[in-house]
Design a protein around this motif. Structure first.
Motif, mmCIF file in Angstrom:
data_model
loop_
_atom_site.group_PDB
_atom_site.id
_atom_site.type_symbol
_atom_site.label_atom_id
_atom_site.label_comp_id
_atom_site.label_asym_id
_atom_site.label_seq_id
_atom_site.Cartn_x
_atom_site.Cartn_y
_atom_site.Cartn_z
ATOM 1 N N THR C 7 0.855 -1.187 0.000
ATOM 2 C CA THR C 7 0.000 0.000 0.000
ATOM 3 C C THR C 7 0.894 1.241 0.000
ATOM 4 O OG1 THR C 7 -1.308 -1.337 1.529
ATOM 5 C CG2 THR C 7 -2.095 0.888 1.033
ATOM 6 N N LEU C 8 0.539 2.191 -0.852
ATOM 7 C CA LEU C 8 1.358 3.402 -0.956
ATOM 8 C C LEU C 8 1.152 4.311 0.251
ATOM 9 C CD1 LEU C 8 0.791 4.329 -4.711
ATOM 10 C CD2 LEU C 8 2.733 3.118 -3.703
ATOM 11 N N GLN C 9 2.206 5.076 0.577
ATOM 12 C CA GLN C 9 2.050 6.029 1.680
ATOM 13 C C GLN C 9 0.965 7.055 1.357
ATOM 14 O OE1 GLN C 9 5.341 8.616 2.603
ATOM 15 N NE2 GLN C 9 4.711 8.828 4.740
ATOM 16 N N PHE C 10 0.882 7.416 0.079
ATOM 17 C CA PHE C 10 -0.170 8.341 -0.365
ATOM 18 C C PHE C 10 -0.518 7.993 -1.808
ATOM 19 C CE2 PHE C 10 -2.071 12.413 -1.592
ATOM 20 C CZ PHE C 10 -2.860 12.674 -0.477
ATOM 21 N N GLU C 11 -1.726 8.315 -2.194
ATOM 22 C CA GLU C 11 -2.226 7.964 -3.513
ATOM 23 C C GLU C 11 -1.381 8.573 -4.641
ATOM 24 O OE1 GLU C 11 -3.568 5.620 -5.149
ATOM 25 O OE2 GLU C 11 -5.321 5.781 -3.855
ATOM 26 N N ALA C 12 -1.171 7.788 -5.700
ATOM 27 C CA ALA C 12 -0.371 8.255 -6.836
ATOM 28 C C ALA C 12 -1.084 7.904 -8.129
ATOM 29 C CB ALA C 12 1.017 7.610 -6.785
ATOM 30 N N LYS C 13 -2.182 8.559 -8.371
ATOM 31 C CA LYS C 13 -3.016 8.176 -9.503
ATOM 32 C C LYS C 13 -3.426 9.413 -10.296
ATOM 33 C CE LYS C 13 -5.733 4.506 -8.934
ATOM 34 N NZ LYS C 13 -6.851 3.694 -8.409
ATOM 35 N N PRO C 14 -2.910 9.552 -11.517
ATOM 36 C CA PRO C 14 -3.281 10.718 -12.327
ATOM 37 C C PRO C 14 -4.688 10.545 -12.889
ATOM 38 C CG PRO C 14 -1.920 9.259 -13.624
ATOM 39 C CD PRO C 14 -2.033 8.643 -12.253
ATOM 40 N N ASP C 15 -5.282 11.651 -13.256
ATOM 41 C CA ASP C 15 -6.591 11.554 -13.916
ATOM 42 C C ASP C 15 -6.455 11.139 -15.377
ATOM 43 O OD1 ASP C 15 -7.214 12.764 -11.458
ATOM 44 O OD2 ASP C 15 -9.064 13.557 -12.325
ATOM 45 N N GLY C 16 -5.294 11.342 -15.962
ATOM 46 C CA GLY C 16 -5.098 10.961 -17.362
ATOM 47 C C GLY C 16 -3.630 10.858 -17.678
ATOM 48 N N PRO C 17 -3.317 10.389 -18.875
ATOM 49 C CA PRO C 17 -1.922 10.209 -19.241
ATOM 50 C C PRO C 17 -1.243 11.535 -19.580
ATOM 51 C CG PRO C 17 -3.319 9.576 -21.072
ATOM 52 C CD PRO C 17 -4.235 9.962 -19.945
ATOM 53 N N ASP C 18 0.055 11.604 -19.390
ATOM 54 C CA ASP C 18 0.867 12.749 -19.804
ATOM 55 C C ASP C 18 2.340 12.342 -19.834
ATOM 56 O OD1 ASP C 18 2.171 15.117 -20.293
ATOM 57 O OD2 ASP C 18 1.088 16.287 -18.805
ATOM 58 N N PRO C 19 2.739 11.641 -20.904
ATOM 59 C CA PRO C 19 4.129 11.150 -20.979
ATOM 60 C C PRO C 19 5.167 12.265 -20.893
ATOM 61 C CG PRO C 19 2.753 10.094 -22.650
ATOM 62 C CD PRO C 19 1.931 11.185 -22.032
ATOM 63 N N ALA C 20 4.822 13.463 -21.333
ATOM 64 C CA ALA C 20 5.791 14.551 -21.239
ATOM 65 C C ALA C 20 5.996 14.964 -19.789
ATOM 66 C CB ALA C 20 5.333 15.742 -22.088
ATOM 67 N N PHE C 21 4.940 14.934 -19.001
ATOM 68 C CA PHE C 21 5.107 15.231 -17.578
ATOM 69 C C PHE C 21 5.838 14.085 -16.880
ATOM 70 C CE2 PHE C 21 3.857 15.816 -13.133
ATOM 71 C CZ PHE C 21 4.185 17.150 -12.976
ATOM 72 N N ALA C 22 5.620 12.858 -17.337
ATOM 73 C CA ALA C 22 6.351 11.715 -16.772
ATOM 74 C C ALA C 22 7.858 11.926 -16.895
ATOM 75 C CB ALA C 22 5.943 10.419 -17.475
ATOM 76 N N LYS C 23 8.271 12.450 -18.039
ATOM 77 C CA LYS C 23 9.700 12.742 -18.206
ATOM 78 C C LYS C 23 10.165 13.765 -17.178
ATOM 79 C CE LYS C 23 13.094 14.936 -21.184
ATOM 80 N NZ LYS C 23 13.736 14.942 -22.487
ATOM 81 N N ARG C 24 9.390 14.823 -17.004
ATOM 82 C CA ARG C 24 9.774 15.879 -16.070
ATOM 83 C C ARG C 24 9.784 15.389 -14.616
ATOM 84 N NH1 ARG C 24 8.831 17.338 -20.718
ATOM 85 N NH2 ARG C 24 9.474 19.336 -21.604
ATOM 86 N N LEU C 25 8.845 14.514 -14.299
ATOM 87 C CA LEU C 25 8.732 14.032 -12.920
ATOM 88 C C LEU C 25 9.942 13.182 -12.499
ATOM 89 C CD1 LEU C 25 6.748 14.237 -10.580
ATOM 90 C CD2 LEU C 25 5.547 12.242 -11.473
ATOM 91 N N GLN C 26 10.659 12.632 -13.496
ATOM 92 C CA GLN C 26 11.875 11.868 -13.170
ATOM 93 C C GLN C 26 12.858 12.684 -12.337
ATOM 94 O OE1 GLN C 26 11.307 8.018 -14.577
ATOM 95 N NE2 GLN C 26 13.198 8.789 -13.692
ATOM 96 N N GLU C 27 12.814 14.028 -12.491
ATOM 97 C CA GLU C 27 13.780 14.845 -11.755
ATOM 98 C C GLU C 27 13.689 14.596 -10.252
ATOM 99 O OE1 GLU C 27 16.033 16.611 -13.419
ATOM 100 O OE2 GLU C 27 17.065 17.047 -11.528
ATOM 101 N N VAL C 28 12.461 14.452 -9.748
ATOM 102 C CA VAL C 28 12.329 14.259 -8.296
ATOM 103 C C VAL C 28 12.354 12.782 -7.910
ATOM 104 C CG1 VAL C 28 11.285 16.478 -7.809
ATOM 105 C CG2 VAL C 28 9.819 14.565 -8.478
ATOM 106 N N LEU C 29 12.522 11.892 -8.864
ATOM 107 C CA LEU C 29 12.810 10.492 -8.525
ATOM 108 C C LEU C 29 14.335 10.299 -8.519
ATOM 109 C CD1 LEU C 29 11.202 7.288 -10.088
ATOM 110 C CD2 LEU C 29 13.430 7.372 -8.993
ATOM 111 N N GLY C 30 14.969 10.526 -9.680
ATOM 112 C CA GLY C 30 16.380 10.173 -9.813
ATOM 113 C C GLY C 30 17.299 11.342 -10.075
ATOM 114 N N GLY C 31 16.851 12.569 -9.838
ATOM 115 C CA GLY C 31 17.717 13.721 -9.987
ATOM 116 C C GLY C 31 18.581 13.933 -8.749
ATOM 117 N N LYS C 32 19.496 14.887 -8.874
ATOM 118 C CA LYS C 32 20.428 15.163 -7.776
ATOM 119 C C LYS C 32 19.701 15.432 -6.468
ATOM 120 C CE LYS C 32 23.997 18.494 -6.446
ATOM 121 N NZ LYS C 32 24.583 19.826 -6.734
ATOM 122 N N TRP C 33 18.574 16.118 -6.526
ATOM 123 C CA TRP C 33 17.835 16.473 -5.313
ATOM 124 C C TRP C 33 16.540 15.671 -5.200
ATOM 125 C CZ3 TRP C 33 20.951 18.822 -2.206
ATOM 126 C CH2 TRP C 33 21.888 19.738 -2.691
ATOM 127 N N GLY C 34 16.484 14.517 -5.845
ATOM 128 C CA GLY C 34 15.257 13.739 -5.853
ATOM 129 C C GLY C 34 15.107 12.849 -4.626
#
Ligand SMILES: [Ca+2]
Ligand SMILES: [Ca+2]
Ligand SMILES: [Ca+2]
Ligand SMILES: [Ca+2]
Ligand SMILES: [Ca+2]
Ligand SMILES: [Ca+2]
Lengths: 284, 284, 284, 284, 284, 284
Positions: C7-34
């Protein structure tokens, strides 16, 4: 979501210091095939797994255990670094070649950067890299990677086992060897289960429409581009292919090109390549 | 020693330009699982192979062929880059969304650095890394890696196949798919041959003295550190282990720690860590 | 040792797809300050912490929570990638500039390598690096780093919040913003507690014997090496220093060198540098 | 625009050679927290600073000074490398363990690549990386980073100070320690000034509309995901938060998930993931 | 030691925003052949230069100027990033393909990480690397590198010049082109001067005792390992060598190996390689 | 397409083991200027070459030969690693400082990862990087790079030659020195031939429309930004430029800025930079 208990999964206490071994032990913490790689790889595969159930559960189960291995090895490294000689003068004291070897063989960043602790680097001090993990979305491809990861990892631990006489270190490494043994077995069992469940078969991906692979010969013919004649003696050069297709491997000792000799167009003149546009030869 | 013929192993000629696909195709040239990786990995394993004969010959034979794949893909990339829009203005001309997509989806370094040609980078433009190859000296571990490399590679090529409509590109990719199919089969056959020749068995390395693995339970017990209950349903949690040892997997749903809660020594005072030496608590 | 619940600590469910935002969101997963950086950094500091008790417990507590944030963002990325256009042709269909923007702005590796899932890379596709974490052994230095990590992280999330209209994404990001808010506060509180406990003070490391800092002026004088005159107007150029030493900052508008003009020795002739040994000028 | 004088800011002349220390000194030239990092980081922040006046002027003033520190350390390294033993034979001569320690502890690239000089690598020989610097555009976040950079840097220099007996080296390091002391103070003073000027406050970024942070509890509640009970004893788990909001920290010893157990969609069939499309379970 | 004036060496002001060009311009800031590389390389060569006088002075003079170029380009990037579309929605507004192209072609880190400013990364977002610079200690080798650096750099700037219509950008790039032109000329002039001064000649290093190069044929014979017959037509395959030795190039169309077929020893049994020790064949 | 013969181009057999030298030899296998770099660079330039004929043929011919050099050095490394001491205890046995020096000076990854073999890393253990090669599409720029690559390479080999007494190693290195000698000559001859063929001239790229370089002074004036007065004494500061333009270099001892003092706009408020939008000063 994760919970942590501070008690180690297994004891990580050396009988004495050995900063040179601490440097070497970094390989299985932050090296390409170290514990951080398998922990983050299995978790990533688990999070990205699109099939609820036993595969996803196992990926997350083993991945979470591997985090405990990172913790154990980091702790062991901090303890091994106690008493690191800080300078050539300390290393050379009383004509002791062991101290000289330790000084030369230790990792300066352990003391300068980390105050004696471990970090996410390999035994050369090269930082761990996100590209070390793979989560392709195809479980057959990934389970084969996981199996080799445990083989490479167990091989490295077995070698490290022969690089120390410290009973406490050897005790911990035996634990790691046993777990790597188990995990090898598990990924191999999971590969068979994928086949049994009809989820994937060879070649990966099985679903690629092979009828469009019009060049059928290319899918069976070993082209021996080196001059080692024994290459034709293995089961990879004749006899049935393991994909169950009923086809046989074939062997070509003098492989020939099947393409053309490429000639590139002269390129956009605004890129200032060679040749200049006005002297470009006729190119197809 | 190597010899080169300029004729390509297989044709690499697109029917038209597609700079955005050129960017994507870099993945199988200079990505972690690309042609450069397998070429340099198999050659490295061949050069380091300590057993003359069929294994060494095959490693060098396939490794040499893979160099031809690097060449084909590099050629294809140069041809796909013809006509790359050099600016937003070009991309936006006549309200053409395809040009806008191509501009945004292309790799600026293809034109700025390479004058349109290919390079040893992946589809994000990240340079290829020497750490992508492994040559452990243990053929069983390495052949499993080679098998997964061909699986990951074929998977990526199959996906790229679905990202283009260009008949010339598809023609070349079918060739790559066929070779990746073959090579998967070959490494799997070689794994079986290693066992048949008595050279290595499971767990890798088999020769590690298992009698010293005193913690036998650790070598069979799956500890489920995640809360997915189906993890116990697979053949990795009960039934015979594939290593032929006659032992069975076991399953522990509530795995417990087997170590202590570690307390580190206060550290060399000359490293100025926390706590200061004079206030360090009693540490074991 | 770690335990995981799916079970996730908090919900992670978009209302729709956005592959371009998925690319940007990588910054806070695997970026220097992610999230991966703070997770692995706090755990590393906790494991290397030489003082049992509240500091070590908090480091391990927050570090473990951060692993759950990696998990949430990885899940969100997989969901955002649904429906990524696989080719220019798909992107350009029906003259839709939004699809063109998405195609150009998406990450090819998300589909080619990961089958749509997330990975440990930043928003440019550059792999996460072990060097992004620091565990110096000095808690004052490290808590300042942790505080800025949460500030940089919250800043990036706040910017990402303005780059999407998706209610589900915004819901998750508000959770992350709140946690980053809290964690900023906690590290700042911990800094004050370190001082209150007498464990460390300024300058870090306080224990370095300042009496040997014979060049006392160098410890207080701002040397303005650029020509911006307002540099002298801040509290860093006059008035009391915050270290409680009672000394005042001073300001030097025309800083002068205090060393010599260095001349290097000609070097070992076996290194073939310039000048050649026989023509080396007299060097001190 | 820059001007250079060849006279060093401070003397960088060792009393004798020490190639092993030269290797270690690279950490503060080209390591993550070395002089090159702070020089390029402060300049980058200065160039990107959108507010003319005292902050921008100081960033550029200190950044320019740091270039002089890179120069001093590079010079010191070249001088320390004089007399590096070039081979095992030289290192082992006359049974001298000090030479053996120096040989093992020196950096081969100093002689092979640089002819004895310094370079932009750390003490493991890992190249300096552009990702080591940050310039976020938010001065509060960046000044906290600058403060910790000077703390980490001074800590490393203080440790290096204890790794050498050379009076000339120690003389230079005392200068560096004094400047790092000063710079710590300056960034801390600048943080206070930002608040006094009303430019930024906590949490960073203050301007993010907190009213939209609907999950207010998440912004105050410490969730202890590790089992260290003392984590609740610090000022980060109860009492007022330092953001001046009047809210109190709270403490949750048994943090629970607030999300769902995620199930991913089966994925685009053209990506050949697991499961195959026709056997995908019903997924939300 | 350095001094800075905030006035730019040359104007860096675009006529309008272009975030997609800002991404591309990063190549000449933080790419392998960008301004940061030449700045840090020339300074490093100057600091490590063992010969006081004109060469050292020029290295430091040009190196210092290059820092001003980094500054100009960083400033230009910040200005070009004004008005970057933050989302697909903004990019797709009013059916404007130019905005879609800009969005897809821009660098997400410019906004997420830098708040619109520049950083030390290339046009793919890959961080600058310390390994991009070389300072070998041999000025002849290094001046050839410096000459090619200015050629590669000018080539890239010329290409970028064709990728924009912005008069302000073109104005700055013309300045850069002129300086790269000059610097090419200067390094080529310096190469001739090294020869005139008797400091170095060909082959580099001239001082290596050629009398020990016993395999004289290997020093003159072009071995054509590819099947391109025209390779024998160039002045590199016949006629006098440029080293003034009086020797002629020769051409070998069918180059043969001069070594043995290597057989490696079976390896230390404690490394668990293949073959196992007891089955190792007789190896020389 | 490539063919391989297992016989080495030249013998690679040491007279005895030297694991410390094996570590150092990695520099010319997987270092920035090592054999892998030149092999892959020349092949890449050849594949991307847009002009059939002698240049393309030579690039592919020499590139293919360089692969044989990678093979030779990899073989030599495996042989030198025989007998590596696996532990401090082995290294310190019988008070032998040579073994201590070897242990400290060896590469742990050679044994832990590779089972004694070579890999694609440099002498610090840093992985080879795809960014080490350049193929710009402009042969003049690239041939200058190739010339310096052979100079840097020969310099490194000459230094390594002085770091060993082993006759077998020296024999192989003499071969490498001879080939590097030849290749230097060949690239220099090819540069002259490019000019003779009218394909490219100085400055590179010659085709850039110099009439648009309106700032003519900037193309001839050396601006001495450092205070070394001898910089004006070289042929790069007065006298004719080598580009045949008839123009003379000029010398400016006190170079002045030609731009403005930049003031950046306040930035998009959604990026939360400093200053806040409502307090932004008037910016142009
Ligand atoms: Ca493990
Ligand atoms: Ca292939
Ligand atoms: Ca977080
Ligand atoms: Ca400093
Ligand atoms: Ca420049
Ligand atoms: Ca060579």
């Amino acid at each position: 979501m994760f919970y942590h208990v501070q008690t180690l999964q297994f004891e990580a206490k050396p009988d004495g210091p050995d900063p040179a071994f601490a440097k070497r032990l970094q390989e299985v913490l932050g090296g390409k095939w170290g514990e951080l790689t398998v922990a983050l790889q299995y978790l990533q595969q688990g999070w990205n797994c699109r099939m609820p159930g036993k595969y996803k559960d196992m990926l997350l189960g083993i991945g979470t255990e591997e985090l405990a291995h990172v913790e154990m090895i980091c702790t062991m490294i901090a303890r091994l670094n106690e008493g690191a000689p800080l300078s050539v003068q300390e290393a050379a004291v009383s004509d002791n070649p062991m101290l000289a070897a330790i000084y030369g063989g230790s990792n300066p960043q352990h003391v300068i950067n980390n105050g004696g602790g471990g970090y996410y680097q390999d035994s050369s001090g090269v930082p761990w890299l996100g590209a070390y993990t793979t989560s392709s979305g195809n479980l057959m491809a990934d389970f084969h990677l996981n199996a080799t990861a445990e083989m490479q990892g167990r091989l490295q631990v077995a070698r490290l086992y022969n690089m120390t006489d410290d009973p406490g270190v050897k005790e911990m490494l035996r634990f790691n060897l046993a777990r790597d043994h188990l995990h090898q077995q598990q990924w191999l069992a999971a590969i068979e289960q994928l086949k049994a469940d009809g989820l994937e078969d060879l070649p990966v991906p099985e679903a690629f429409p092979n009828e469009t692979e019009q060049n059928l010969d290319f899918a069976v013919q070993y082209m021996n581009c080196s001059d080692g004649p024994a290459a034709g003696d293995g089961p990879w050069a004749s006899g049935p292919m393991p994909d169950g297709s009923g086809r046989d491997f074939s062997y070509e000792e003098s492989p020939q090109p099947h393409g053309d000799r490429p000639v590139l167009p002269p390129g956009d003149p605004r890129l200032y390549g060679t040749p200049k546009p006005d002297m470009a030869p006729d190119n197809p």
